[in-house]
Design a protein around this motif. Sequence first.
Motif, PDB file in Angstrom:
ATOM      1  N   SER A  72       0.828  -1.206   0.000  1.00  0.00           N
ATOM      2  CA  SER A  72       0.000   0.000   0.000  1.00  0.00           C
ATOM      3  C   SER A  72       0.865   1.261   0.000  1.00  0.00           C
ATOM      4  O   SER A  72       0.615   2.214  -0.750  1.00  0.00           O
ATOM      5  N   ALA A  73       1.919   1.265   0.831  1.00  0.00           N
ATOM      6  CA  ALA A  73       2.806   2.433   0.925  1.00  0.00           C
ATOM      7  C   ALA A  73       3.502   2.687  -0.403  1.00  0.00           C
ATOM      8  O   ALA A  73       3.567   3.824  -0.877  1.00  0.00           O
ATOM      9  N   ILE A  74       4.004   1.624  -1.039  1.00  0.00           N
ATOM     10  CA  ILE A  74       4.719   1.780  -2.303  1.00  0.00           C
ATOM     11  C   ILE A  74       3.757   2.172  -3.424  1.00  0.00           C
ATOM     12  O   ILE A  74       4.102   2.991  -4.290  1.00  0.00           O
ATOM     13  N   SER A  75       2.549   1.617  -3.400  1.00  0.00           N
ATOM     14  CA  SER A  75       1.572   1.938  -4.449  1.00  0.00           C
ATOM     15  C   SER A  75       1.259   3.428  -4.481  1.00  0.00           C
ATOM     16  O   SER A  75       1.018   3.998  -5.548  1.00  0.00           O
ATOM     17  N   GLU A  76       1.289   4.080  -3.322  1.00  0.00           N
ATOM     18  CA  GLU A  76       0.991   5.514  -3.250  1.00  0.00           C
ATOM     19  C   GLU A  76       2.095   6.367  -3.873  1.00  0.00           C
ATOM     20  O   GLU A  76       1.846   7.505  -4.269  1.00  0.00           O
ATOM     21  N   ILE A  77       3.311   5.836  -3.920  1.00  0.00           N
ATOM     22  CA  ILE A  77       4.437   6.606  -4.489  1.00  0.00           C
ATOM     23  C   ILE A  77       4.971   5.941  -5.765  1.00  0.00           C
ATOM     24  O   ILE A  77       6.017   6.310  -6.278  1.00  0.00           O
ATOM     25  N   LYS A  78       4.188   4.990  -6.276  1.00  0.00           N
ATOM     26  CA  LYS A  78       4.605   4.195  -7.444  1.00  0.00           C
ATOM     27  C   LYS A  78       4.915   5.081  -8.656  1.00  0.00           C
ATOM     28  O   LYS A  78       5.945   4.905  -9.313  1.00  0.00           O
ATOM     29  N   ALA A  79       4.023   6.028  -8.953  1.00  0.00           N
ATOM     30  CA  ALA A  79       4.205   6.890 -10.132  1.00  0.00           C
ATOM     31  C   ALA A  79       5.502   7.685 -10.028  1.00  0.00           C
ATOM     32  O   ALA A  79       6.221   7.855 -11.021  1.00  0.00           O
ATOM     33  N   LEU A  80       5.813   8.140  -8.816  1.00  0.00           N
ATOM     34  CA  LEU A  80       7.045   8.909  -8.587  1.00  0.00           C
ATOM     35  C   LEU A  80       8.281   8.054  -8.852  1.00  0.00           C
ATOM     36  O   LEU A  80       9.228   8.486  -9.515  1.00  0.00           O
ATOM     37  N   ILE A  81       8.260   6.831  -8.352  1.00  0.00           N
ATOM     38  CA  ILE A  81       9.396   5.915  -8.530  1.00  0.00           C
ATOM     39  C   ILE A  81       9.593   5.592 -10.011  1.00  0.00           C
ATOM     40  O   ILE A  81      10.705   5.685 -10.534  1.00  0.00           O
ATOM     41  N   LEU A  82       8.512   5.219 -10.691  1.00  0.00           N
ATOM     42  CA  LEU A  82       8.600   4.840 -12.101  1.00  0.00           C
ATOM     43  C   LEU A  82       9.120   5.994 -12.958  1.00  0.00           C
ATOM     44  O   LEU A  82       9.911   5.795 -13.881  1.00  0.00           O
ATOM     45  N   SER A  83       8.684   7.215 -12.629  1.00  0.00           N
ATOM     46  CA  SER A  83       9.147   8.398 -13.359  1.00  0.00           C
ATOM     47  C   SER A  83      10.637   8.635 -13.115  1.00  0.00           C
ATOM     48  O   SER A  83      11.396   8.936 -14.044  1.00  0.00           O
ATOM     49  N   GLU A  84      11.058   8.455 -11.875  1.00  0.00           N
ATOM     50  CA  GLU A  84      12.454   8.713 -11.488  1.00  0.00           C
ATOM     51  C   GLU A  84      13.418   7.742 -12.176  1.00  0.00           C
ATOM     52  O   GLU A  84      14.504   8.120 -12.595  1.00  0.00           O
ATOM     53  N   VAL A  85      13.008   6.470 -12.287  1.00  0.00           N
ATOM     54  CA  VAL A  85      13.917   5.443 -12.823  1.00  0.00           C
ATOM     55  C   VAL A  85      13.645   5.123 -14.296  1.00  0.00           C
ATOM     56  O   VAL A  85      14.365   4.341 -14.902  1.00  0.00           O
ATOM     57  N   ASN A  86      12.586   5.730 -14.868  1.00  0.00           N
ATOM     58  CA  ASN A  86      12.201   5.532 -16.266  1.00  0.00           C
ATOM     59  C   ASN A  86      11.952   4.059 -16.594  1.00  0.00           C
ATOM     60  O   ASN A  86      12.551   3.483 -17.514  1.00  0.00           O
ATOM     61  N   VAL A  87      11.072   3.445 -15.792  1.00  0.00           N
ATOM     62  CA  VAL A  87      10.637   2.066 -16.024  1.00  0.00           C
ATOM     63  C   VAL A  87       9.112   2.081 -16.135  1.00  0.00           C
ATOM     64  O   VAL A  87       8.444   2.857 -15.452  1.00  0.00           O
ATOM     65  N   LYS A  88       8.567   1.232 -17.009  1.00  0.00           N
ATOM     66  CA  LYS A  88       7.135   1.260 -17.308  1.00  0.00           C
ATOM     67  C   LYS A  88       6.259   0.727 -16.175  1.00  0.00           C
ATOM     68  O   LYS A  88       5.176   1.223 -15.931  1.00  0.00           O
ATOM     69  N   GLU A  89       6.737  -0.328 -15.508  1.00  0.00           N
ATOM     70  CA  GLU A  89       5.855  -1.036 -14.582  1.00  0.00           C
ATOM     71  C   GLU A  89       6.600  -1.541 -13.347  1.00  0.00           C
ATOM     72  O   GLU A  89       7.753  -1.960 -13.442  1.00  0.00           O
ATOM     73  N   LEU A  90       5.940  -1.490 -12.195  1.00  0.00           N
ATOM     74  CA  LEU A  90       6.448  -2.041 -10.940  1.00  0.00           C
ATOM     75  C   LEU A  90       5.490  -3.153 -10.520  1.00  0.00           C
ATOM     76  O   LEU A  90       4.282  -2.923 -10.404  1.00  0.00           O
ATOM     77  N   ILE A  91       6.024  -4.337 -10.296  1.00  0.00           N
ATOM     78  CA  ILE A  91       5.186  -5.495  -9.968  1.00  0.00           C
ATOM     79  C   ILE A  91       5.647  -6.113  -8.650  1.00  0.00           C
ATOM     80  O   ILE A  91       6.842  -6.334  -8.443  1.00  0.00           O
ATOM     81  N   PHE A  92       4.686  -6.402  -7.767  1.00  0.00           N
ATOM     82  CA  PHE A  92       4.998  -7.100  -6.515  1.00  0.00           C
ATOM     83  C   PHE A  92       5.001  -8.608  -6.758  1.00  0.00           C
ATOM     84  O   PHE A  92       4.155  -9.134  -7.477  1.00  0.00           O
ATOM     85  N   ILE A  93       5.980  -9.295  -6.170  1.00  0.00           N
ATOM     86  CA  ILE A  93       6.020 -10.754  -6.241  1.00  0.00           C
ATOM     87  C   ILE A  93       6.171 -11.309  -4.828  1.00  0.00           C
ATOM     88  O   ILE A  93       6.510 -10.586  -3.895  1.00  0.00           O
ATOM     89  N   ASP A  94       5.931 -12.579  -4.685  1.00  0.00           N
ATOM     90  CA  ASP A  94       6.106 -13.234  -3.396  1.00  0.00           C
ATOM     91  C   ASP A  94       7.585 -13.243  -3.017  1.00  0.00           C
ATOM     92  O   ASP A  94       8.446 -13.428  -3.875  1.00  0.00           O
ATOM     93  N   LYS A  95       7.871 -13.023  -1.745  1.00  0.00           N
ATOM     94  CA  LYS A  95       9.281 -12.936  -1.322  1.00  0.00           C
ATOM     95  C   LYS A  95      10.030 -14.248  -1.508  1.00  0.00           C
ATOM     96  O   LYS A  95      11.263 -14.267  -1.485  1.00  0.00           O
ATOM     97  N   ASN A  96       9.278 -15.350  -1.700  1.00  0.00           N
ATOM     98  CA  ASN A  96       9.934 -16.646  -1.931  1.00  0.00           C
ATOM     99  C   ASN A  96       9.841 -17.067  -3.393  1.00  0.00           C
ATOM    100  O   ASN A  96       9.989 -18.246  -3.715  1.00  0.00           O
TER     101      ASN A  96
END
Length: 209
Positions: A48-72
């Motif tokens: 939830s915390a990352i989703s709120e700042i997702k657009a900022l991160i993607l813009s900063e690093v110039n990547v199209k998509e951020l995807i969550f995966i299982d830690k294992n």
Amino acid sequence: IDLGLENKMELSQRISSLVLSIRKKEKIKVRQPLNKFLIPSQGIEFESAISEIKALILSEVNVKELIFIDKNDSLLKKKAKPNFKVLGPKHGKLMKQIANEVSSWGVNEIISFEENDSFSLNINGQSISLIKEDVEILTDDVPGWEIASDGDITVALDLVINKELKEEGIARDLVNRIQNVRKELGLEVMHHLEIKSVTNNHYKSAINN
């Protein structure tokens, strides 16, 4: 002071730094768009915390998509490496046996160590408690991906650059060069320009597209 917002911004900075460090290592400039990067989830609040700042991160690093995966997730094949510089002074002659134990850890032992920041071993009837500084948890690189970690945060960046991404990178390079020339000539943003480009068919196609 909004502590919640400060925490989110710190997360944003840490994640962005990891992605940018991979770009630097792989010599992929920030103007070249990339498709996606993955982050192992630490739970609903983390997502939830990352989703709120997702657009900022993607813009900063110039990547199209951020995807969550299982830690294992199987993509993140982890292994434990003894930190000899720390274990040696602490445990002396027992260091070699401790190192052998740590090197043989499987998935369950690594998960337990990461979750608790500690792990107990029994060496020659003696209880040894390992803490965070005693062991490095490393992630094997997977072809086409590069993985980087900062403490409890890991990112896996997709390095594959397809035709569309390549063309977008060329377009961004062109824009950058035009803006630099505009600046050198002292032209204002409101001045309309006519641009003529002499280039090969590959770049011509990219620019037109």
